[in-house]
Design a protein around this motif. Structure first.
Motif, PDB file in Angstrom:
ATOM      1  N   GLN A   1       6.294   5.283 -14.907  1.00 54.32           N
ATOM      2  CA  GLN A   1       4.951   4.723 -14.920  1.00 54.32           C
ATOM      3  C   GLN A   1       5.090   3.255 -15.252  1.00 54.32           C
ATOM      4  OE1 GLN A   1       2.059   6.669 -17.415  1.00 54.32           O
ATOM      5  NE2 GLN A   1       0.767   4.856 -17.531  1.00 54.32           N
ATOM      6  N   MET A   2       4.519   2.408 -14.420  1.00 54.70           N
ATOM      7  CA  MET A   2       4.721   0.973 -14.576  1.00 54.70           C
ATOM      8  C   MET A   2       3.625   0.325 -15.389  1.00 54.70           C
ATOM      9  SD  MET A   2       6.767  -1.456 -13.881  1.00 54.70           S
ATOM     10  CE  MET A   2       6.747  -3.246 -14.021  1.00 54.70           C
ATOM     11  N   GLY A   3       4.042  -0.421 -16.400  1.00 53.84           N
ATOM     12  CA  GLY A   3       3.183  -1.367 -17.077  1.00 53.84           C
ATOM     13  C   GLY A   3       3.934  -2.690 -17.031  1.00 53.84           C
TER      14      GLY A   3
ATOM     15  N   LYS B   1       6.720   8.476 -16.959  1.00 51.60           N
ATOM     16  CA  LYS B   1       5.341   8.830 -16.631  1.00 51.60           C
ATOM     17  C   LYS B   1       4.862   9.971 -17.514  1.00 51.60           C
ATOM     18  CE  LYS B   1       2.412  10.429 -12.829  1.00 51.60           C
ATOM     19  NZ  LYS B   1       2.380  10.875 -11.415  1.00 51.60           N
ATOM     20  N   ASN B   2       5.741  10.945 -17.739  1.00 45.80           N
ATOM     21  CA  ASN B   2       5.414  12.102 -18.577  1.00 45.80           C
ATOM     22  C   ASN B   2       6.381  12.167 -19.749  1.00 45.80           C
ATOM     23  OD1 ASN B   2       3.332  13.223 -16.754  1.00 45.80           O
ATOM     24  ND2 ASN B   2       5.061  13.537 -15.368  1.00 45.80           N
ATOM     25  N   ASP B   3       5.888  12.612 -20.888  1.00 45.53           N
ATOM     26  CA  ASP B   3       6.725  12.683 -22.083  1.00 45.53           C
ATOM     27  C   ASP B   3       7.908  13.625 -21.878  1.00 45.53           C
ATOM     28  OD1 ASP B   3       5.087  10.912 -23.333  1.00 45.53           O
ATOM     29  OD2 ASP B   3       4.128  12.378 -24.671  1.00 45.53           O
ATOM     30  N   LEU B   4       8.987  13.318 -22.578  1.00 47.86           N
ATOM     31  CA  LEU B   4      10.200  14.135 -22.533  1.00 47.86           C
ATOM     32  C   LEU B   4      10.151  15.163 -23.664  1.00 47.86           C
ATOM     33  CD1 LEU B   4      13.083  14.582 -21.342  1.00 47.86           C
ATOM     34  CD2 LEU B   4      13.901  12.946 -23.065  1.00 47.86           C
ATOM     35  N   HIS B   5      10.239  16.437 -23.283  1.00 47.67           N
ATOM     36  CA  HIS B   5      10.250  17.535 -24.255  1.00 47.67           C
ATOM     37  C   HIS B   5      11.633  18.183 -24.240  1.00 47.67           C
ATOM     38  CE1 HIS B   5       5.825  17.743 -25.063  1.00 47.67           C
ATOM     39  NE2 HIS B   5       5.809  17.092 -23.911  1.00 47.67           N
ATOM     40  N   LEU B   6      12.251  18.289 -25.426  1.00 50.02           N
ATOM     41  CA  LEU B   6      13.584  18.869 -25.544  1.00 50.02           C
ATOM     42  C   LEU B   6      13.651  19.807 -26.743  1.00 50.02           C
ATOM     43  CD1 LEU B   6      15.780  15.656 -24.981  1.00 50.02           C
ATOM     44  CD2 LEU B   6      15.268  17.438 -23.296  1.00 50.02           C
TER      45      LEU B   6
ATOM     46  N   ASN C   1      -0.806  -2.029 -19.357  1.00 48.45           N
ATOM     47  CA  ASN C   1      -1.372  -1.634 -18.065  1.00 48.45           C
ATOM     48  C   ASN C   1      -2.258  -2.725 -17.483  1.00 48.45           C
ATOM     49  OD1 ASN C   1      -0.141   0.896 -17.965  1.00 48.45           O
ATOM     50  ND2 ASN C   1      -1.785   1.882 -19.109  1.00 48.45           N
ATOM     51  N   LEU C   2      -3.092  -3.334 -18.306  1.00 46.90           N
ATOM     52  CA  LEU C   2      -4.001  -4.368 -17.825  1.00 46.90           C
ATOM     53  C   LEU C   2      -3.237  -5.570 -17.282  1.00 46.90           C
ATOM     54  CD1 LEU C   2      -6.713  -4.277 -20.629  1.00 46.90           C
ATOM     55  CD2 LEU C   2      -7.094  -3.756 -18.210  1.00 46.90           C
ATOM     56  N   LEU C   3      -2.135  -5.917 -17.916  1.00 46.57           N
ATOM     57  CA  LEU C   3      -1.372  -7.090 -17.496  1.00 46.57           C
ATOM     58  C   LEU C   3      -0.578  -6.843 -16.221  1.00 46.57           C
ATOM     59  CD1 LEU C   3      -0.083  -8.367 -20.958  1.00 46.57           C
ATOM     60  CD2 LEU C   3      -1.688  -9.526 -19.440  1.00 46.57           C
ATOM     61  N   SER C   4      -0.432  -5.590 -15.830  1.00 45.65           N
ATOM     62  CA  SER C   4       0.375  -5.286 -14.644  1.00 45.65           C
ATOM     63  C   SER C   4      -0.464  -4.843 -13.450  1.00 45.65           C
ATOM     64  CB  SER C   4       1.385  -4.178 -14.978  1.00 45.65           C
ATOM     65  OG  SER C   4       0.722  -2.978 -15.332  1.00 45.65           O
ATOM     66  N   VAL C   5      -1.783  -4.780 -13.612  1.00 42.09           N
ATOM     67  CA  VAL C   5      -2.645  -4.254 -12.555  1.00 42.09           C
ATOM     68  C   VAL C   5      -2.860  -5.276 -11.445  1.00 42.09           C
ATOM     69  CG1 VAL C   5      -5.052  -3.648 -12.081  1.00 42.09           C
ATOM     70  CG2 VAL C   5      -3.843  -2.542 -13.951  1.00 42.09           C
TER      71      VAL C   5
ATOM     72  N   MET D   1       0.829  -1.206   0.000  1.00 38.85           N
ATOM     73  CA  MET D   1       0.000   0.000   0.000  1.00 38.85           C
ATOM     74  C   MET D   1       0.863   1.256   0.000  1.00 38.85           C
ATOM     75  SD  MET D   1      -3.019  -0.976   2.663  1.00 38.85           S
ATOM     76  CE  MET D   1      -4.107  -2.358   2.360  1.00 38.85           C
ATOM     77  N   GLY D   2       0.423   2.228  -0.782  1.00 42.96           N
ATOM     78  CA  GLY D   2       1.145   3.490  -0.851  1.00 42.96           C
ATOM     79  C   GLY D   2       2.358   3.438  -1.751  1.00 42.96           C
ATOM     80  N   LYS D   3       2.660   2.265  -2.318  1.00 41.29           N
ATOM     81  CA  LYS D   3       3.798   2.129  -3.230  1.00 41.29           C
ATOM     82  C   LYS D   3       3.268   2.070  -4.659  1.00 41.29           C
ATOM     83  CE  LYS D   3       6.750   1.495   0.211  1.00 41.29           C
ATOM     84  NZ  LYS D   3       7.862   2.398   0.499  1.00 41.29           N
ATOM     85  N   ARG D   4       3.604   3.077  -5.445  1.00 43.04           N
ATOM     86  CA  ARG D   4       3.066   3.150  -6.796  1.00 43.04           C
ATOM     87  C   ARG D   4       3.691   2.100  -7.713  1.00 43.04           C
ATOM     88  NH1 ARG D   4       0.251   7.390  -8.508  1.00 43.04           N
ATOM     89  NH2 ARG D   4       1.076   7.146 -10.600  1.00 43.04           N
TER      90      ARG D   4
END
Length: 522
Positions: free
Chosen positions: A499-501, A507-512, A219-223, A56-59
């Protein structure tokens, strides 16, 4: 294993815990089983939920499991996630016993109810149960579809797609407003198009739809959903809903595979003698051609069905896109966060290729030693699949002196192993490609302190394909451009959230902001 766990499972778990407060609690012991087994050590467990409260509490599951193993000093750890028994290996020694010493005993693929719904009958290679059919499919993939020779034969496709990306970024870099680009999006499109062209001979018309459904599948396979945690419970299945969503995802993905096969057939019909504009290998065959030829020729112990071809293509589509694209995004993230490393890699490229402008080719890669170290260090800190894919114990055996029962799900926490200072030194959390300069360690599956692609029978068969998909794009991005973070962002402030799958992604896209240094049209 991600935000879905917090949103969907935690309320149900708290409800169960509330009910348990009304009952006399008898805490489960952390070691030993009621049937006399000597289980690996693990955290204390509660009735019904088992070890779930420790998550619990661990993303991110791999981080939570690494913390538990470290606190318990348990290189091999036992968890009970709902009613599912799980063993987690968090050291090279434990990984070696599972994937080498007892490789056959752990050659099974552990399938949750969600995974079973996505691949009824275990079609394809990734989800197939261990046995004669799996061995036949793996031989076909390793020898015929993804051999080093076959991977090299598609170099023209990769070079062409990388060239398209470089020209697009060069045009963007000339913007007077210092335009930033979504490099995550560009990399994903590049890797997807390169991989799919090798597989069906052309870019996939419905690529964006496929990428969207692919992300849903991961995502579904890791939930950690109720229907996966309590597979024997009809109530949990009704409440969870993940299995139902998996069925919809399966139908969509298989429809897309059918569309890809039709597109392939239509393109073939429209060309003469396979003259498809350099989209296939030297025989004029793409990977789907090879599969269809094998099916037609027969002579196999188990004939390949169209359903299996669709499943194999889906495996290759997914593995060929998601893993390499994620690794490239992490590589660019680490490089902009570590300017010293980026400048060193760029200096090697520009010094080596100064006579070969305006483009990097795959023939140049063999001379780029430091670039390869950058890829290896990226895979160390950001392994493709932090927990690999779950194995299943096929027969009772002992690992490190502990009993592992048949049917136990087995995870190898390569993320934890790759960051353990006992094997990587006090700078284990830092991005230092030089640590691989000696050549003493590689990712071919024999050095168990570094197994991002796994090892043994269930090792990823597409390592050569992944290397080719990562090295050339990274070389081109560093050769042609300098890279800056958006205005006002410092390297220390760069968002590195995961972000885990099934795989670990940004988790967020990289903008450069790209700054052109070597003009591709020169």
């Amino acid at each position: 294993m991600d935000h879905v766990f917090a949103c969907c499972v935690l309320p149900a778990v708290f409800a169960i815990l509330l009910l348990l407060r009304l009952l006399p609690l008898k805490l489960a012991k952390s070691g030993g089983g009621g049937d006399g087994l000597r289980l690996p050590p693990g955290p204390w467990r509660l009735p019904v939920v088992g070890s779930l409260h420790h998550m619990m509490g661990k993303r991110l599951a791999h981080r939570a499991m690494a913390d538990l193993a470290r606190r318990l000093d348990a290189p091999l750890m036992y968890l009970k996630l709902g009613e599912v028994p799980v063993v987690v290996a968090s050291s090279p020694a434990a990984a070696r016993e599972i994937m080498r010493t007892h490789d056959l005993a752990f050659a099974g693929r552990s399938l949750s109810p969600t995974a079973r719904r996505m691949r009824p009958g275990g079609d394809g290679l990734v989800f197939s149960p261990y046995g004669p059919l799996w061995r036949q499919l793996r031989k076909i993939v390793v020898v015929e579809l993804l051999s080093a020779r076959r991977v090299r034969s598609f170099h023209g496709v990769r070079e062409e797609e990388v060239g398209r990306l470089v020209h697009a970024l060069a045009a963007s870099s000339s913007s007077p407003h210092g335009e930033t680009v979504n490099i995550s999006e560009r990399i994903t499109e590049l890797v997807s198009d390169s991989s799919v062209r090798a597989m069906i001979g052309d870019r996939f018309d419905r690529r964006d739809e496929f990428l969207e459904e692919e992300a849903k599948q991961s995502n579904l396979l890791s939930v950690f959903s109720l229907d996966n945690l309590f597979p024997s419970s009809r109530l949990a299945s009704a409440i969870g809903g993940t299995v139902r969503r998996a069925e919809a995802n399966r139908r969509k993905l298989y429809e897309l595979m059918d569309c890809a096969i039709r597109q392939h057939e239509e393109r073939r019909a429209a060309t003469v003698d396979g003259a498809g504009g350099g989209m296939e290998d030297e025989k004029g065959q793409d990977i789907l051609d090879e599969l269809l030829t094998i099916q037609k020729d027969g002579g196999l112990e188990s004939p390949i069905t169209l359903e299996q071809i669709r499943a194999i293509m889906l495996d290759l589509f997914t593995a060929g896109t998601e893993t390499s694209a994620n690794t490239l995004q992490w590589a660019m993230s680490e490089l902009v966060k570590n300017p010293r490393v980026m400048k060193k890699a760029q200096a090697e490229l520009r010094d080596t290729l100064r006579e070969k402008k305006p483009a990097v080719t795959e023939d140049d890669l063999c001379d780029l030693k430091y670039l390869k170290l950058v890829v290896m260090e990226t895979l160390r800190l950001h392994p493709v699949a932090p927990l690999l894919l779950p194995r299943e114990c096929l027969e009772p055996c002992k690992v490190m002196g502990y009993d592992i029962a048949r049917g136990t799900t087995v995870l190898v926490n390569v993320w934890s192993i790759n960051r353990d200072p006992r094997y990587w030194g006090d700078d284990a959390e830092e991005f230092v490609p030089e640590r691989f300069e000696s050549g003493a360690v590689n990712f071919k599956g024999m050095d168990f302190e570094f197994i991002p692609f796994g090892s043994g029978r269930r090792m990823c068969p597409g390592v050569a394909f992944a290397e080719a998909s990562m090295e050339l794009p990274l070389a081109a991005l560093l050769y042609h451009f300098d890279w800056e973070l958006p205005h006002g962002t410092t390297a220390s402030e760069l968002d590195m959230a995961e972000q885990m799958g099934l795989t670990s992604r940004r988790k967020n896209d990289l903008h450069l902001h790209p700054i052109l240094r070597v003009n591709p049209t020169a």
